[in-house]
Every structure is written in structure tokens, then in C-alpha cells.
Scaffold this motif. Sequence first.
Motif, PDB file in Angstrom:
ATOM      1  N   ALA A 187      58.348  18.252  50.495  1.00  0.00           N
ATOM      2  CA  ALA A 187      59.525  17.642  49.883  1.00  0.00           C
ATOM      3  C   ALA A 187      60.077  16.504  50.741  1.00  0.00           C
ATOM      4  CB  ALA A 187      60.606  18.697  49.661  1.00  0.00           C
ATOM      5  N   VAL A 188      60.155  16.731  52.041  1.00  0.00           N
ATOM      6  CA  VAL A 188      60.685  15.700  52.934  1.00  0.00           C
ATOM      7  C   VAL A 188      59.738  14.502  52.994  1.00  0.00           C
ATOM      8  CG1 VAL A 188      61.240  15.173  55.340  1.00  0.00           C
ATOM      9  CG2 VAL A 188      62.099  17.280  54.289  1.00  0.00           C
ATOM     10  N   GLU A 189      58.433  14.761  53.031  1.00  0.00           N
ATOM     11  CA  GLU A 189      57.474  13.653  53.027  1.00  0.00           C
ATOM     12  C   GLU A 189      57.623  12.817  51.762  1.00  0.00           C
ATOM     13  OE1 GLU A 189      53.690  15.495  53.536  1.00  0.00           O
ATOM     14  OE2 GLU A 189      53.838  15.557  55.739  1.00  0.00           O
ATOM     15  N   SER A 190      57.872  13.469  50.633  1.00  0.00           N
ATOM     16  CA  SER A 190      58.078  12.744  49.393  1.00  0.00           C
ATOM     17  C   SER A 190      59.313  11.851  49.478  1.00  0.00           C
ATOM     18  CB  SER A 190      58.210  13.725  48.222  1.00  0.00           C
ATOM     19  OG  SER A 190      58.514  13.055  47.016  1.00  0.00           O
ATOM     20  N   LEU A 191      60.395  12.378  50.047  1.00  0.00           N
ATOM     21  CA  LEU A 191      61.614  11.590  50.192  1.00  0.00           C
ATOM     22  C   LEU A 191      61.403  10.399  51.141  1.00  0.00           C
ATOM     23  CD1 LEU A 191      64.300  14.436  50.468  1.00  0.00           C
ATOM     24  CD2 LEU A 191      63.944  12.872  48.552  1.00  0.00           C
TER      25      LEU A 191
END
Length: 289
Positions: free
Chosen positions: A282-286
Motif C-alpha cells: 500500500a505504501v509503495e503504491s502511494l
Amino acid sequence: MRIEAAFRDAGVTGFLHAADIDTGREVAIRAAEPVVLASVFKVPLLVAFHRRAAAGLLDPTEQVTLLAGNRTSGPTGVSALLDDVRMSLRDLACLMITVSDNAAADVLLDRVGLEAVNDAAARLGLRDTVVTGGGRQLFDDLLADAEASGFPEVWARLDEPGMAARLRALDPARTSRSTPRDMTRLLGAIWRDEAAPPDGCAAMRRLFGLQVWPHRLSSGFPYDDVLVSGKTGTLLTVRNEVGVVEYPDGGRYAVAVFTRSLLPIAVLPQADAVIGTAARLAVESLRRR
């Protein structure tokens, strides 16, 4: 979606919300659905504690004595000790967050008050967050609902037909509850100095950064220059963690991952690890946006 696939592979149902604290960009999977807080209830309790301290309604340095024969049980902190203990309210708050001490949390809840915890949550816009009680009540309800004499017996009977549905502690409608989105909103408020005065928010951030458990959220970010601060929650098949991931370039991301295992097994490493995996994805996507 890769996050959903990770949850499936780990044998859990997952609920996730991740948000860039400064821009509001988000990743959401069932982020508005109610979830069991378990020990994550200690996060809104900590916020209420600091808000009441700032208002002069309690003294964080007040010394209290926890008697050996009258403490909430648990495997960590004061809960696990054999003798009477005397310490300040703020040191109890430290144990409540860093090692999830149940006895410390229940003393603080008694001192702060359940109404104050829920009032603080409401004032911060957490419309789906309700704390119904502390650790002692949670475990008393669990034993009563399972008609069990102890926690091991609850585990032994958990796979009986209809047993899980009987347990208030596993039903968001009948226990302390929130949503992943509410929890990231609360974390964002703490990191932006909005949940309490700046010194109180700084004190809270320090405690989340000292949490000792590395097997959930932190496992997804094994980098020396990435700071992970968080609070876990565990109850039977429920495994949760909420926290903030901070990168050296200034990026900071609030993440809340709640899971429910499909198997009534106490030790399930893949269910713990997927919390870190899902958070990292999720953080990588953000960060790619």
C-alpha cells in the motif's frame, strides 16, 4: 489486486487503509467496514489520556499502586509481575503501548473514563470508533460467552459449531470497534499535532516508536532508514496493527491493517507477516503516485 492476493495466500480476511499524512492520498480495501479493535483500543485511550492531561483534568506524574492480587491478567508488563507495583500514570501509558500491558491499560481507562475516550474520538471525527471497555471486561465476556474456565479452553473450543458467533469479543457490533479509515485518521491527527497539544502528540509518537513487536507492520519495512511506529492488537483469530511509516525523504504514511484468520490457530506466522506485506504494498503504491 496484489494486496488482496496476499491476504488470500495468508488465509485471512483483510481490511486496510493507508494514507499519505500530508496529501491525503489513500489506498483502501474494505476501509469503511467495522473491525474488532482488540488492543488497538489503547490508541484512542492514549489520546484521551493526553487530552485530559492537557486540560488539567489529570496529572500524568500521579503515582498509583497496582496490587498483585487485583490486576488485569496478561502476558506482558505489569500484568505478568508477581508483586505490587507503584508507578506514574505516564509510565503506565508507556507500558500500555510499548508492550501492550493489559493491567496498565485498565488502570488508565479507570482514571480517564470510558466516556472521555469516546468523547475524544467523536471530537476528532472518528464516527465509527467506539470503545466499550477494557481488557478485564473483554476477557470476562470471552469466558462467559464460551462457558469456559480459562483462555486455553476458549481456544480448544473455538472450532465448535457456532462458537465464534457466540463470542462478543469477535463481533464488531458488540465490542470495541473502529474502521481502518478511522484509525489512519487518528494517526494522522497525532502526527500533525492535531489530536492533542504538540507536546502530547510528541509523547505519543515516542511511545509508538518504542513498540517492541517486529513481526507485523515492521516486517514489511526492513530498512535502516525507514521508521515504523505502531500498536498491535491480538485476540484469538484477530490480528491487527496500526501505525505510521516514515521515509528519509519526509514521506509519512498512516497504515491500518486488520485481519481475521480463517483458521482457529494460535500461532500463524503468515497471518502476522501479511500485515507487513500488505502495508508495504500500500505504501509503495502511494509513493509511486
